[in-house]
Design a protein around this motif. Structure first.
Motif, mmCIF file in Angstrom:
data_model
loop_
_atom_site.group_PDB
_atom_site.id
_atom_site.type_symbol
_atom_site.label_atom_id
_atom_site.label_comp_id
_atom_site.label_asym_id
_atom_site.label_seq_id
_atom_site.Cartn_x
_atom_site.Cartn_y
_atom_site.Cartn_z
ATOM 1 N N HIS A 25 -33.060 -5.830 59.445
ATOM 2 C CA HIS A 25 -32.208 -4.986 58.626
ATOM 3 C C HIS A 25 -32.447 -6.152 57.693
ATOM 4 O O HIS A 25 -32.242 -6.206 56.310
ATOM 5 C CB HIS A 25 -31.420 -4.843 58.995
ATOM 6 C CG HIS A 25 -30.671 -3.582 59.545
ATOM 7 N ND1 HIS A 25 -31.139 -3.287 60.230
ATOM 8 C CD2 HIS A 25 -30.283 -2.011 58.080
ATOM 9 C CE1 HIS A 25 -30.787 -1.922 60.404
ATOM 10 N NE2 HIS A 25 -30.288 -1.796 59.945
ATOM 11 N N ARG A 29 -33.630 -6.861 53.730
ATOM 12 C CA ARG A 29 -32.840 -7.452 52.239
ATOM 13 C C ARG A 29 -32.914 -8.886 51.623
ATOM 14 O O ARG A 29 -33.271 -8.766 50.120
ATOM 15 C CB ARG A 29 -31.047 -7.633 52.818
ATOM 16 C CG ARG A 29 -30.235 -8.624 51.620
ATOM 17 C CD ARG A 29 -30.179 -8.305 50.699
ATOM 18 N NE ARG A 29 -30.105 -9.005 49.706
ATOM 19 C CZ ARG A 29 -28.091 -8.956 49.865
ATOM 20 N NH1 ARG A 29 -27.528 -8.429 50.739
ATOM 21 N NH2 ARG A 29 -28.466 -10.144 48.814
ATOM 22 N N ASP A 174 -28.544 0.748 57.652
ATOM 23 C CA ASP A 174 -29.489 0.591 56.870
ATOM 24 C C ASP A 174 -29.091 2.113 55.612
ATOM 25 O O ASP A 174 -29.725 3.985 56.492
ATOM 26 C CB ASP A 174 -31.452 0.658 56.092
ATOM 27 C CG ASP A 174 -31.893 1.075 55.042
ATOM 28 O OD1 ASP A 174 -31.272 0.760 54.297
ATOM 29 O OD2 ASP A 174 -32.727 1.572 54.527
ATOM 30 N N ASP A 228 -20.528 -3.827 59.291
ATOM 31 C CA ASP A 228 -21.571 -3.115 59.049
ATOM 32 C C ASP A 228 -22.980 -3.582 59.041
ATOM 33 O O ASP A 228 -22.562 -5.323 58.397
ATOM 34 C CB ASP A 228 -21.085 -2.202 57.866
ATOM 35 C CG ASP A 228 -22.205 -1.169 57.440
ATOM 36 O OD1 ASP A 228 -23.724 -1.334 57.546
ATOM 37 O OD2 ASP A 228 -22.192 -0.439 57.629
ATOM 38 N N THR A 230 -25.210 -3.889 57.479
ATOM 39 C CA THR A 230 -25.317 -3.717 55.747
ATOM 40 C C THR A 230 -24.689 -5.196 55.093
ATOM 41 O O THR A 230 -25.149 -6.763 54.432
ATOM 42 C CB THR A 230 -25.316 -2.678 55.290
ATOM 43 O OG1 THR A 230 -26.344 -1.821 55.188
ATOM 44 C CG2 THR A 230 -25.556 -3.071 53.564
ATOM 45 N N ASP A 234 -26.092 -9.517 53.935
ATOM 46 C CA ASP A 234 -25.424 -10.115 52.967
ATOM 47 C C ASP A 234 -24.364 -11.709 53.187
ATOM 48 O O ASP A 234 -25.287 -12.253 52.071
ATOM 49 C CB ASP A 234 -24.437 -9.106 52.201
ATOM 50 C CG ASP A 234 -24.149 -9.093 50.959
ATOM 51 O OD1 ASP A 234 -25.147 -9.501 50.389
ATOM 52 O OD2 ASP A 234 -22.896 -9.512 50.747
ATOM 53 N N SER A 314 -19.431 3.586 58.411
ATOM 54 C CA SER A 314 -20.863 3.568 59.170
ATOM 55 C C SER A 314 -21.711 4.176 59.923
ATOM 56 O O SER A 314 -22.172 4.159 60.315
ATOM 57 C CB SER A 314 -20.171 2.190 59.454
ATOM 58 O OG SER A 314 -20.113 0.906 58.073
#
Length: 336
Positions: A25, A29, A174, A228, A230, A234, A314
């Protein structure tokens, strides 16, 4: 092809463990943000299928490179650094199950500590000065006060935490359905609670085993901060973008809210729509009662905060991936 990331000064990122759940993941990104990525993975826990998905999404020459290698092999690691000009390393490669760590502690000390040292030595030898190290809340052990901050004493109570010595429990996948979590079948009993819930919902196992109902928490089950994936990647990219020479930044990456295992199970039942059978068992060695974060430092310094904080949503996203990939990355039927 020219790769530039002038605002952060980083072009080429080595992602160790990039075939794994979090690493893949993170790679996605980074590629979306125009970084160049090299994945190094020995596939002992990762999935080559995840790498193939990434290669199909980013087929341009030079964007993504996969190297099969073991980080415990210093000669191989040094060769990789000699043949590539890395600007930074994002280090995810590790065995990462608390239960397994109590059964085979030496594996964890070797895999996490020794292998990380090999990477650090190669970085020093080849003048690569930026490292984003992905740790775990297990380093904190049983804190006396909640929520925990970056100043909370680190007193791990299991070999995994002792070897890692800072993110929290990871869920989701994702949002566009390209990647998900596909743990190896032989490791299911040690895996994340989300995977265990999904296995029970899919009938792969005959139910969910919850270990420990007598902790000093409101409902007797462990409390964790579920983030999560994601949001997690980040935060890693924010850290990479803000990396400064000679600066060590330690950040708790979480939602700032604790949820009990029983709450998690109820959310999973709603997300899957399946009547998951739950069996309550005695405590598992190495578990701690409660840990959740105070993420104010990373908000203050990196302007990061968790955005995907609805636990049920999620899990719904992750469940869609699970249903459309019943054989993990061996099946590619999409529901998105």
């Amino acid at each position: 092809m020219k790769f530039s990331r002038s605002e952060a000064g980083v072009t080429h990122v080595l992602v160790t463990g990039g075939a794994g759940y979090i690493g893949s993941h993170a790679t996605l990104r980074l590629l979306k943000d125009s970084y160049r990525v090299t994945i190094v993975d020995n596939l002992s826990r990762g999935n080559i299928g995840a790498v193939k998905v990434l290669q199909e999404l980013f087929p341009e020459p030079g964007r993504l490179q996969f190297i099969y290698a073991d980080l415990g092999d210093a000669k191989a690691v040094n060769k990789i650094f000699s043949e590539n000009a890395f600007d930074a390393v994002m280090h995810f490669a590790a065995v990462a199950y608390v239960g397994e760590s109590t059964l085979d502690p030496l594996k964890y000390y070797h895999n996490i500590t020794s292998n990380t040292l090999v990477v650090l030595e190669a970085m020093a030898a080849h003048n690569v000065n930026t490292l984003i190290y992905s740790s775990t809340c297990a380093t904190y052990g049983e804190p006396e006060k909640m929520p925990i901050t970056e100043e909370t004493p680190q007193n791990p109570i299991n070999p995994y935490g002792k070897a890692k010595k800072i993110y929290f429990n990871v869920i989701g996948s994702d949002p566009d359905g390209r990647l998900g979590e596909a743990p190896r079948p032989e490791l299911r009993e040690h895996g994340r609670i989300s995977g265990a819930c999904f296995d029970a919902a899919r009938g792969i196992t005959n139910g969910l085993k919850v270990r420990g109902t007598d902790y000093k928490t409101p409902d007797g089950t462990c409390i964790r901060d579920y983030i999560d994936v994601t949001d997690l990647v980040d935060a890693h990219v924010k850290a990479l973008e803000n990396a400064k020479p000679g600066h060590l930044g330690i950040y708790n990456v979480g939602t700032g809210k604790g949820r009990s295992v029983k709450e998690f199970v109820e959310a999973c039942k709603k997300a899957t729509g399946e009547p998951i059978k739950v069996e309550y068992l005695p405590r598992r060695p190495g578990d701690y009662a409660e840990v959740f974060s105070d993420p104010s430092k990373i908000l203050r310094e990196l302007k990061w905060s968790a955005q995907f904080t609805d636990l049920e949503k999620s899990l719904q996203v992750a469940w869609k991936w699970q249903k459309s990939h019943r054989d993990g990355y061996g099946s590619t039927k999409a529901l998105f």
